[in-house]
Design a protein around this motif. Structure first.
Motif, PDB file in Angstrom:
ATOM      1  N   LEU A  48      41.615  30.416  36.839  1.00 48.45           N
ATOM      2  CA  LEU A  48      40.400  30.897  35.927  1.00 48.45           C
ATOM      3  C   LEU A  48      40.011  32.412  36.023  1.00 48.45           C
ATOM      4  O   LEU A  48      40.167  32.994  37.127  1.00 48.45           O
ATOM      5  N   VAL A  49      40.070  32.920  34.922  1.00 52.08           N
ATOM      6  CA  VAL A  49      39.992  34.505  34.987  1.00 52.08           C
ATOM      7  C   VAL A  49      38.841  34.748  34.270  1.00 52.08           C
ATOM      8  O   VAL A  49      38.515  34.521  33.236  1.00 52.08           O
ATOM      9  N   CYS A  50      37.701  35.497  35.218  1.00 47.92           N
ATOM     10  CA  CYS A  50      36.456  35.787  34.693  1.00 47.92           C
ATOM     11  C   CYS A  50      36.395  37.155  34.086  1.00 47.92           C
ATOM     12  O   CYS A  50      36.629  38.138  35.375  1.00 47.92           O
ATOM     13  N   ARG A  51      36.477  37.740  32.909  1.00 42.75           N
ATOM     14  CA  ARG A  51      36.505  38.982  32.609  1.00 42.75           C
ATOM     15  C   ARG A  51      35.145  39.590  32.621  1.00 42.75           C
ATOM     16  O   ARG A  51      34.247  39.201  32.318  1.00 42.75           O
ATOM     17  N   LEU A  52      35.230  40.821  33.355  1.00 40.77           N
ATOM     18  CA  LEU A  52      33.874  41.615  33.276  1.00 40.77           C
ATOM     19  C   LEU A  52      33.763  42.861  32.618  1.00 40.77           C
ATOM     20  O   LEU A  52      34.913  43.403  32.121  1.00 40.77           O
ATOM     21  N   PRO A  53      32.525  43.562  32.242  1.00 39.92           N
ATOM     22  CA  PRO A  53      32.568  44.530  31.372  1.00 39.92           C
ATOM     23  C   PRO A  53      33.018  45.904  32.057  1.00 39.92           C
ATOM     24  O   PRO A  53      33.002  47.156  31.723  1.00 39.92           O
ATOM     25  N   GLU A  54      33.087  45.779  33.493  1.00 40.54           N
ATOM     26  CA  GLU A  54      33.181  47.086  34.274  1.00 40.54           C
ATOM     27  C   GLU A  54      33.856  46.720  35.768  1.00 40.54           C
ATOM     28  O   GLU A  54      34.016  45.269  35.909  1.00 40.54           O
ATOM     29  N   ARG A  55      34.282  47.434  36.378  1.00 42.86           N
ATOM     30  CA  ARG A  55      34.955  47.226  37.734  1.00 42.86           C
ATOM     31  C   ARG A  55      33.988  46.515  38.732  1.00 42.86           C
ATOM     32  O   ARG A  55      32.787  46.850  38.633  1.00 42.86           O
ATOM     33  N   CYS A  56      34.723  45.665  39.572  1.00 44.31           N
ATOM     34  CA  CYS A  56      33.667  44.943  40.432  1.00 44.31           C
ATOM     35  C   CYS A  56      34.338  45.076  41.953  1.00 44.31           C
ATOM     36  O   CYS A  56      35.549  44.580  42.173  1.00 44.31           O
ATOM     37  N   GLY A  57      33.454  45.726  42.659  1.00 46.81           N
ATOM     38  CA  GLY A  57      34.026  45.900  44.209  1.00 46.81           C
ATOM     39  C   GLY A  57      33.924  45.025  45.051  1.00 46.81           C
ATOM     40  O   GLY A  57      34.692  44.607  45.810  1.00 46.81           O
ATOM     41  N   SER A  58      32.857  44.179  44.794  1.00 47.34           N
ATOM     42  CA  SER A  58      32.536  42.975  45.645  1.00 47.34           C
ATOM     43  C   SER A  58      31.590  41.946  44.930  1.00 47.34           C
ATOM     44  O   SER A  58      30.895  42.185  43.995  1.00 47.34           O
ATOM     45  N   PHE A  59      31.576  40.710  45.615  1.00 52.45           N
ATOM     46  CA  PHE A  59      30.712  39.743  45.000  1.00 52.45           C
ATOM     47  C   PHE A  59      30.273  38.482  45.879  1.00 52.45           C
ATOM     48  O   PHE A  59      30.947  38.491  47.112  1.00 52.45           O
ATOM     49  N   ALA A  60      29.385  37.842  45.655  1.00 49.88           N
ATOM     50  CA  ALA A  60      28.854  36.651  46.501  1.00 49.88           C
ATOM     51  C   ALA A  60      28.304  35.630  45.410  1.00 49.88           C
ATOM     52  O   ALA A  60      27.969  35.883  44.430  1.00 49.88           O
ATOM     53  N   PHE A  61      28.691  34.643  45.981  1.00 51.70           N
ATOM     54  CA  PHE A  61      27.858  33.250  45.274  1.00 51.70           C
ATOM     55  C   PHE A  61      26.549  33.072  45.726  1.00 51.70           C
ATOM     56  O   PHE A  61      26.121  33.568  47.023  1.00 51.70           O
ATOM     57  N   THR A  62      25.578  32.639  44.989  1.00 51.88           N
ATOM     58  CA  THR A  62      24.340  32.604  45.182  1.00 51.88           C
ATOM     59  C   THR A  62      23.919  31.013  45.509  1.00 51.88           C
ATOM     60  O   THR A  62      24.561  30.037  45.128  1.00 51.88           O
TER      61      THR A  62
END
Length: 304
Positions: A48-62
């Motif tokens: 699964l590839v989720c494309r983003l409008p800008e760079r993402c340094g980190s993330f978390a599920f909510t």
């Protein structure tokens, strides 16, 4: 010492933020320079590839099932309602707060939820000079964005928390060591930091880190082609190698909680280095003798 085996061939320019998400049964990571999130189910040939409008340094599920994204200059929420199958998904994140708008030369980097569900992250200086002008922050639905009193940082990394949540580990990669301090989530107060480990120069630079069920800390060593495990008192317990110079982030998980996976990067490798290490940017793994994984804390997004 054991060598991690190639698990998934990828060409991530800057693979980071690797984590196991039990509810989806997938490993998730960000290719920062590729402006995307990737998700892989072990044994599945597709991503699964989720494309983003800008760079993402980190993330978390909510806790509600959404994604909290540490984008370059903002924190944002994104819906994952259509993320059940492999393929491509365009995410349209909703901004929660801007990050260091007065500093166009910084961006969000490493981050992780604390044990109470607040998101803790740091920024880095993107200019070649790499000055310690970044900061560490905590973000919560209740209190918003709060800067942690940890001083300036050039490249924030290795953010993770002890099992009881009372100690915070962090690093300025350029200082080539990991520090630890007392931490209180509710007040966002930190104690005076002190050295946790100061690896020898040949071990590379500290990048992503995670704490296991025995309070051991695993750290990816950028430039060292390795990942190290440290005891709660900072003693080196093990160092494992992989066939990629830039190990970037370790994660513990899998269905039985007994797998170590490490992301890697192609960034800053010249043609000769890439020829010698063609699987740079891929995922590497090792089966552990026991279930060491702790569930990744979920961000408390109530009211957002």
């Amino acid at each position: 010492m054991a060598e991690l085996q190639l698990r998934l061939v990828q060409q991530a320019e800057l693979g980071e933020g690797l984590q196991w998400h039990g509810p989806s049964g997938r490993w998730w990571w960000t290719d920062i320079e590729g402006r995307s999130l990737q998700a892989w189910t072990p044994g599945d040939s597709g991503l699964l590839v989720c494309r983003l409008p800008e760079r993402c340094g980190s993330f978390a599920f909510t806790r509600s099932g959404r994604l909290l994204l540490g984008l370059a200059k903002r924190l944002a929420l994104a819906e994952l309602a259509d993320a059940r199958a492999c393929g491509r998904l365009d995410l349209q994140p909703r901004t929660l707060v801007e990050l260091e708008p007065e500093r166009p030369d910084t961006r969000c980097n490493d981050g992780r939820c604390d044990r109470s569900g607040a998101f803790v992250f740091g920024t880095l200086h993107e200019a070649a000079a790499r000055q310690p002008i970044g900061s560490f922050y905590q973000y919560s639905a209740r209190h918003g964005l709060r800067r942690l009193a940890l001083g300036g940082v050039a490249i924030a990394n290795a953010i993770c928390f002890s099992r009881d949540g009372r100690r915070m580990f962090h690093a300025d990669t350029l200082q080539r060591g990991i520090r630890v301090c007392d931490y209180d989530s509710d007040s966002a107060r930190v104690g005076t930091p002190h050295d946790f480990v100061k690896p020898a120069g040949g071990a590379g630079w500290p990048d992503g880190a995670v704490v296991d069920a025995e309070d051991g800390l695993w750290n990816a060593e950028w430039g060292g082609a390795s990942v190290a495990r440290y005891a709660p008192d900072g003693r080196l317990l093990a160092r494992h190698t992989l066939a990629a110079p830039h190990a970037s982030c370790p994660a513990l998980g899998g269905p039985a909680g007994d797998e170590l996976l490490v992301s890697s990067a192609r960034q800053d490798l010249d043609a000769a280095a890439l020829a010698a290490h063609p699987h740079s940017g891929s995922l590497f793994g090792l089966r552990l003798p026991g279930a060491l994984a702790l569930p990744e804390p979920l961000f408390d997004d109530a009211g957002l």
